[in-house]
Write an enzyme that holds these catalytic residues in place. Structure first.
Site, PDB file in Angstrom:
ATOM      1  N   ASP A 167     -16.425   6.047  -4.183  1.00 39.12           N
ATOM      2  CA  ASP A 167     -15.221   5.592  -3.493  1.00 39.12           C
ATOM      3  C   ASP A 167     -14.592   4.462  -4.286  1.00 39.12           C
ATOM      4  O   ASP A 167     -14.659   4.448  -5.519  1.00 39.12           O
ATOM      5  CB  ASP A 167     -15.611   5.113  -2.079  1.00 39.12           C
ATOM      6  CG  ASP A 167     -14.464   5.237  -1.101  1.00 39.12           C
ATOM      7  OD1 ASP A 167     -13.720   4.268  -0.948  1.00 39.12           O
ATOM      8  OD2 ASP A 167     -14.320   6.318  -0.504  1.00 39.12           O
ATOM      9  N   HIS A 204     -12.025   0.101   1.373  1.00 38.63           N
ATOM     10  CA  HIS A 204     -12.378   1.455   1.824  1.00 38.63           C
ATOM     11  C   HIS A 204     -13.859   1.744   1.582  1.00 38.63           C
ATOM     12  O   HIS A 204     -14.579   2.195   2.482  1.00 38.63           O
ATOM     13  CB  HIS A 204     -11.492   2.455   1.073  1.00 38.63           C
ATOM     14  CG  HIS A 204     -11.459   3.835   1.635  1.00 38.63           C
ATOM     15  ND1 HIS A 204     -12.291   4.841   1.188  1.00 38.63           N
ATOM     16  CD2 HIS A 204     -10.664   4.408   2.570  1.00 38.63           C
ATOM     17  CE1 HIS A 204     -12.005   5.966   1.830  1.00 38.63           C
ATOM     18  NE2 HIS A 204     -11.025   5.739   2.677  1.00 38.63           N
ATOM     19  N   SER A 414     -12.229  10.115   6.360  1.00 36.30           N
ATOM     20  CA  SER A 414     -12.948   9.236   5.428  1.00 36.30           C
ATOM     21  C   SER A 414     -14.114   8.539   6.104  1.00 36.30           C
ATOM     22  O   SER A 414     -15.143   8.277   5.466  1.00 36.30           O
ATOM     23  CB  SER A 414     -12.013   8.155   4.879  1.00 36.30           C
ATOM     24  OG  SER A 414     -11.232   8.616   3.823  1.00 36.30           O
TER      25      SER A 414
END
Length: 478
Positions: A167, A204, A414
């Site tokens: 990621d 994230h 996600s």
């Protein structure tokens, strides 16, 4: 016409790849982005065949000069893929590339004889998934804690399940969260812009790592910053990047991957074919996000879960809405999505617990759900105005800004993905199961919880420490 947010995200990703002209495909629809003027082929004889057929097609079928058809970049790489230039990337606009279209057509007959794909667009793989984020993060009070809450259970270095998160990287002060005590990895690059404002998708990877750790405390989590530039990478680079992510510490038990793209096909991504073949030969389980475009179109690599040879290798994960009973409005769906997990308004660690950091919203919310749902979904609430939206009437032209000081609410497949990955890891620990693929089969076989998604009853992986978020249903329009 593609949705507003898809166009906004196109601009954001194009700015992060200034030297790579991009187009939308297959036309002006919200399907995928790809590199203009370039196609992909496997190294060696297949690349030579593609180059020859494309050159012949342009000369004979279109009357165009074929002088531009040539290899573009290294002849070989770890993923076994060659980039072939088939047109001038400066021609045309964002709504398509006729040179790439002609190149794909030139190989259709040869592909039929070969029985497999020979050529592909060079797609953009994005952590926004389908370039359309479920939403942007919303500040959450420190007193609230995370949701899912941290599960009870000791950490044992000798038996900890190894989870790799591919990621963005880890925020600089991630270790200020006790939840991430057993997390390591690459730093998040360029956390803030010149004005000290958090950039889009920053945090994230940290948020995902926190969700895995909350659901499965006996995990050793490594986060790679493979996807830092607006969360996007070209398919031609993605396979090699995935190989690099497993090289340093070996293959983990579980890979949590919240990125991908659709490509209009049902046989996967050419650019990661070599990686997927190697993955199948390992014992690793890939848990992958199904995407956020409210579509049934296969999304890769999650949709490998529907191919017979990968059904025990890949788990594709869709998102449940806040109450956990139905699919979230943004979640992709279809028979290729094998399980769903909570993915709307989860609460996790976004930044460290130091000084508050500002964030400016990139996308505006909508007056009504952009997918036609009638509950108060993330399309509508909490309301904010974003930088990338053209219509900022009544705001003085200024986007909304918030401050983060640790926790955030965030939505998307996600985040359903690491929840599911954590449940596999927790099952491994609870049942002393060393094989993650076997643990997945056991977990799904034992699952008695189901949710309703588009009229289908689907397996719902809800962690015991997750608390439903009340859902308000709106009255239908008069």
């Amino acid at each position: 016409m593609a949705p507003q947010r898809f166009h906004e995200q196109f601009d954001q990703i194009q700015r992060s790849m200034p030297d790579v002209p991009l187009a939308m495909g297959p036309d002006d629809s919200a399907e995928f982005f790809y590199e203009k003027g370039v196609v992909l082929a496997r190294d060696g004889a297949e690349a030579a065949l593609v180059e020859d057929r494309v050159r012949t097609h342009f000369t004979e079928a279109t009357g165009l000069s074929a002088d531009h058809v040539r290899r573009a970049g290294p002849e070989t790489n770890r993923s076994g893929i060659t980039r072939i230039q088939v047109g001038d990337p400066g021609h045309g606009d964002r709504h398509g590339d006729r040179a790439v279209h002609h190149a794909l057509r030139a190989l259709s007959e040869a592909e039929g004889r070969a029985g497999h794909r020979l050529v592909s667009r060079n797609h953009v793989v994005s952590i926004a998934v389908n370039a359309c984020p479920g939403d942007e993060p919303v500040p959450a009070p420190l007193t609230q804690g995370t949701n899912p809450a941290p599960a009870d259970g000791p950490y044992d270095a000798d038996t900890a399940v190894k989870v790799l998160v591919v990621d963005t990287g880890l925020m600089a002060d991630f270790s200020s969260s006790p939840l991430l005590a057993h997390t390591q990895g690459d730093p998040q690059l360029r956390e803030c812009d010149e004005a000290g404002v958090l950039q889009q998708y920053v945090g994230h990877g940290t948020f995902i790592a926190g969700l895995v750790a909350a659901v499965a405390p006996n995990t050793e989590i490594t986060v790679r910053n493979t996807l830092n530039d607006a969360g996007a990478i070209l398919e031609s680079d993605f396979g090699a990047a995935l190989f690099a992510s497993v090289d340093e510490h070996g293959w983990p038990d579980v890979i949590s991957l919240s990125a991908g793209t659709s490509n209009g096909r049902t046989d996967g991504l050419l650019g990661i074919d070599a990686f997927m073949t190697e993955l199948r030969a390992q014992g690793t389980l890939l848990v992958a996000a199904a995407g956020n475009n409210s579509s049934a179109t296969p999304f890769w690599p999650a949709a490998y879960a529907d191919l017979p040879e990968y059904r025990d290798v890949v788990l594709s994960v869709g998102a449940l809405r806040g109450d956990g009973d139905y699919g979230a409005c943004f979640s992709n769906h279809g028979s290729w999505v094998k399980a769903y997990a909570p993915g709307e308004r989860l609460t996790g660690v976004l930044t460290g617990f130091g000084a508050p950091v500002p964030y400016v919203y990139q996308h505006s919310t909508y007056d009504a759900c952009r997918y036609g749902f009638t509950y108060t979904c993330t399309c509508q609430y909490p309301r904010h105005t974003g930088v990338l939206s053209e219509d900022r009437a009544g705001t003085g032209g200024k986007p909304d800004q918030v401050m983060f000081e640790g926790y955030a609410h965030w939505s998307g497949t996600s985040f359903a993905t690491p929840v599911a990955a954590g449940m596999v890891a927790a099952h491994m620990t609870a049942h002393k199961e060393s094989a993650p693929r076997a643990a997945l089969r056991q977990l799904l076989d034992a699952t008695t919880a189901y949710a309703e998604v588009r009229g289908a009853h689907v397996p719902a992986l809800r962690p015991p420490t997750w608390q439903p978020v009340p859902v308000v249903r709106l009255a239908p329009p008069a």
